[in-house]
Design a protein around this motif. Structure first.
Motif, PDB file in Angstrom:
ATOM      1  N   ARG A 145      -0.851  13.187   2.172  1.00  0.00           N
ATOM      2  CA  ARG A 145      -0.678  11.919   1.475  1.00  0.00           C
ATOM      3  C   ARG A 145      -1.673  10.915   2.045  1.00  0.00           C
ATOM      4  O   ARG A 145      -2.495  11.252   2.872  1.00  0.00           O
ATOM      5  CB  ARG A 145       0.775  11.408   1.615  1.00  0.00           C
ATOM      6  CG  ARG A 145       1.845  12.293   0.991  1.00  0.00           C
ATOM      7  CD  ARG A 145       1.749  12.311  -0.522  1.00  0.00           C
ATOM      8  NE  ARG A 145       2.857  13.039  -1.135  1.00  0.00           N
ATOM      9  CZ  ARG A 145       2.852  14.320  -1.439  1.00  0.00           C
ATOM     10  NH1 ARG A 145       1.787  15.065  -1.141  1.00  0.00           N
ATOM     11  NH2 ARG A 145       3.887  14.887  -2.037  1.00  0.00           N
ATOM     12  N   ASP A 146      -1.568   9.680   1.626  1.00  0.00           N
ATOM     13  CA  ASP A 146      -2.486   8.610   2.004  1.00  0.00           C
ATOM     14  C   ASP A 146      -2.634   8.491   3.526  1.00  0.00           C
ATOM     15  O   ASP A 146      -1.712   8.052   4.212  1.00  0.00           O
ATOM     16  CB  ASP A 146      -1.968   7.293   1.400  1.00  0.00           C
ATOM     17  CG  ASP A 146      -2.822   6.100   1.763  1.00  0.00           C
ATOM     18  OD1 ASP A 146      -3.939   6.291   2.273  1.00  0.00           O
ATOM     19  OD2 ASP A 146      -2.359   4.971   1.526  1.00  0.00           O
ATOM     20  N   GLN A 204       0.818  -1.219   0.000  1.00  0.00           N
ATOM     21  CA  GLN A 204       0.000   0.000   0.000  1.00  0.00           C
ATOM     22  C   GLN A 204       0.848   1.262   0.000  1.00  0.00           C
ATOM     23  O   GLN A 204       1.710   1.455   0.836  1.00  0.00           O
ATOM     24  CB  GLN A 204      -0.931   0.016   1.212  1.00  0.00           C
ATOM     25  CG  GLN A 204      -1.856   1.225   1.233  1.00  0.00           C
ATOM     26  CD  GLN A 204      -2.848   1.188   2.368  1.00  0.00           C
ATOM     27  OE1 GLN A 204      -3.305   0.127   2.768  1.00  0.00           O
ATOM     28  NE2 GLN A 204      -3.193   2.333   2.906  1.00  0.00           N
ATOM     29  N   HIS A 237       0.524   5.595  -1.917  1.00  0.00           N
ATOM     30  CA  HIS A 237      -0.016   6.553  -2.893  1.00  0.00           C
ATOM     31  C   HIS A 237      -1.518   6.418  -3.146  1.00  0.00           C
ATOM     32  O   HIS A 237      -1.996   6.769  -4.231  1.00  0.00           O
ATOM     33  CB  HIS A 237       0.737   6.433  -4.222  1.00  0.00           C
ATOM     34  CG  HIS A 237       2.210   6.670  -4.107  1.00  0.00           C
ATOM     35  ND1 HIS A 237       2.738   7.815  -3.548  1.00  0.00           N
ATOM     36  CD2 HIS A 237       3.270   5.882  -4.449  1.00  0.00           C
ATOM     37  CE1 HIS A 237       4.065   7.739  -3.587  1.00  0.00           C
ATOM     38  NE2 HIS A 237       4.398   6.586  -4.109  1.00  0.00           N
ATOM     39  N   LEU A 238      -2.267   5.949  -2.155  1.00  0.00           N
ATOM     40  CA  LEU A 238      -3.709   5.832  -2.356  1.00  0.00           C
ATOM     41  C   LEU A 238      -4.392   7.196  -2.348  1.00  0.00           C
ATOM     42  O   LEU A 238      -5.539   7.322  -2.780  1.00  0.00           O
ATOM     43  CB  LEU A 238      -4.342   4.907  -1.318  1.00  0.00           C
ATOM     44  CG  LEU A 238      -3.884   3.434  -1.344  1.00  0.00           C
ATOM     45  CD1 LEU A 238      -4.835   2.563  -0.548  1.00  0.00           C
ATOM     46  CD2 LEU A 238      -3.740   2.902  -2.759  1.00  0.00           C
ATOM     47  N   ASP A 239      -3.691   8.222  -1.868  1.00  0.00           N
ATOM     48  CA  ASP A 239      -4.219   9.581  -1.975  1.00  0.00           C
ATOM     49  C   ASP A 239      -4.403   9.968  -3.441  1.00  0.00           C
ATOM     50  O   ASP A 239      -5.303  10.720  -3.793  1.00  0.00           O
ATOM     51  CB  ASP A 239      -3.277  10.581  -1.293  1.00  0.00           C
ATOM     52  CG  ASP A 239      -1.842  10.481  -1.819  1.00  0.00           C
ATOM     53  OD1 ASP A 239      -1.262   9.385  -1.723  1.00  0.00           O
ATOM     54  OD2 ASP A 239      -1.316  11.484  -2.326  1.00  0.00           O
TER      55      ASP A 239
END
Length: 484
Positions: free
Chosen positions: A378-379, A204, A206-208
């Motif tokens: 960020r995420d 997991q 860079h899910l932002d």
């Protein structure tokens, strides 16, 4: 270069003006436009380049590549309308700079962790083999031994092609580059021709930006989907996404593993703080790295070098001389007998890997004290996971600031602490100021202990409330123990 030559691989939906004009440069940043340039109006994540068309023309742009022609057109300016400027900017940049990637053996490295280490080690390996090389990485870009500071993991398409062109001019035969998921998704590597690609792992991050792990995974996969048939794809068989990444590639697939059968195989024979003895494809070699994740990194380097035609013995001889990348398991030893290890680990999986490695070496003979935080803007979903991984494998944990950027540092810390139960909290203290957090860890450490300072690694700055300050984890430790 004439505009019609620049548009060789582009299919405009409309062209207004002359194409038999000279183009002096290509830009996506209107502030950098000079007389005679082509300005490509890209719709970015923060701003839309179409709003700067007027500014670009004021500065001398004679060609505008856009998705929507302005209501009023300027005299003497050619407008090239395309379905997607993001899709075509790489092709335009490639054409302007003479298609440099086809004059190099360009190898891309993608995955969550390990990209910088693998790309840098390949660069160092091939230079020691006597080849002229270039490097495009998070830490720094290099054209042979000339350093070019890096602002992004992967530069924009125009800067990327400019750098590759300079490598060709310098006589480079090989170039090694990190390919971030952002760069792949935003077509920053569009138009480039890769001789090979390497997949490291997927966890997991860079899910932002990507919103879901599936989108993040698919961005990485796109890189391998686009490799040509005469390229190679070296993938990590120990990662559950390793074979998924290459299932649609036209490239020659090779695997590496230290856990199962693979084309390139290794096992740890012996491990110490100073390094490991490995068996790689039935030949023993001593390396100056520690940790199973570094076995994977070294195997990826080895596999890519083999695919580029380098004999096994030559690779192993040089692998034994290579050292870790700056800010990756980077040790500072104190006169009191404790050690601080600086590492870039900024994802749950990376923290897990680093702490597993440290604990294997410490082997219960000292305490592991971890200092870590999470970046702002960020995420958010990985914040409690980062804290959980740190607590799971540490005797003491100091949660602190990383790069808060425009967020409140305490709010980020609170997000991390929310992932811990009351029992886990007994191991933890929170100190907002990173300098004080590092100093506290150093004061707590006894002979035989190891302090892991995670998250920033090679970075020599900290962004607090939008302002960039000089800050270097290694400098802070050295200052504490009197090593300047």
């Amino acid at each position: 270069m004439k505009l019609y030559e620049l548009l060789k691989n582009i299919k405009p939906t409309e062209t207004v003006g002359q194409t038999d004009i000279e183009v002096t440069g290509v830009n996506i940043d209107s502030r950098k436009v000079e007389e005679g340039n082509a300005f490509v109006a890209v719709r970015g994540t923060q701003v839309d380049g179409h709003t700067f068309i007027g500014k670009a023309i004021e500065l001398g742009a004679k060609t505008i590549v856009c998705e929507e022609k302005p209501g009023q057109t300027a005299e003497g300016v050619t407008y090239v309308v395309v379905p997607s400027t993001e899709d075509c900017v790489g092709e335009i940049a490639t054409q302007f700079y003479g298609d440099p990637s086809r004059k190099l053996n360009l190898v891309g490295v993608t995955g969550t962790n390990g990209k910088t280490t693998i790309a840098t080690l390949l660069y160092n390996l091939f230079r020691k083999l006597g080849y002229k090389c270039g490097l495009l990485s998070t830490v720094c870009n290099y054209i042979e031994d000339e350093a070019v500071p890096a602002s992004h993991t992967t530069p924009d398409p125009i800067e990327l092609n400019r750098l590759l062109s300079l490598m060709v001019d310098a006589g480079c035969e090989y170039a090694f580059m990190e390919c971030s998921s952002h760069a792949i998704a935003q077509k920053r590597i569009g138009g480039l021709r890769f001789a090979g690609g390497i997949f490291t792992n997927l966890t997991q991050d860079h899910l932002d930006y990507h919103k879901t792990i599936e989108n993040y995974r698919d961005a990485k996969k796109m890189f391998f989907d686009n490799l040509p048939a005469d390229a190679f794809a070296v993938t990590n068989a120990d990662d559950r996404n390793g074979m998924f990444m290459v299932q649609n590639t036209k490239a020659t697939i090779k695997t590496y593993s230290h856990q199962k059968m693979a084309d390139f195989k290794a096992r740890i024979v012996e491990c110490h703080f100073e390094g490991m003895y490995l068996d790689i494809d039935h030949k023993e070699v001593g390396v100056q790295f520690i940790g199973k994740f570094n076995v994977s990194n070294l195997l990826a380097v080895y596999g890519a070098a083999r695919m580029l035609g380098i004999p096994q013995d030559d690779i192993l001889l040089i692998l034994s001389t290579l050292k870790s990348v700056n800010g990756r398991l980077d040790p500072v030893r104190s006169p009191e007998g404790w050690t601080a290890v600086i590492d870039y680990a900024h994802t749950p999986d990376a923290i897990d890997n680093v702490l597993k490695t440290i604990n294997e070496v410490v082997n219960g003979k000292g305490q592991v004290i971890t200092v870590c935080g999470c970046g702002g803007n960020r995420d958010r979903t990985k914040r409690p996971l980062m804290a959980q991984e740190a607590v799971k494998q540490s005797d003491k944990v100091i949660i602190t600031s990383d790069n808060p950027r425009n967020e409140e540092p305490q709010a980020i810390i609170d997000d991390m602490l929310a992932g811990l139960n009351s029992q886990q909290m007994k191991k933890v203290i929170a100190i907002v100021d990173r300098r004080e957090a590092i100093k506290t860890a150093c004061m707590m450490a006894q002979k035989g202990d190891v302090i892991v300072i995670a998250g920033k690694g090679h970075e020599d700055y900290q962004i607090v409330k939008g302002v960039k300050h000089h800050f270097d984890d290694k400098e802070e430790v050295r200052a504490f123990i009197g090593q300047q």
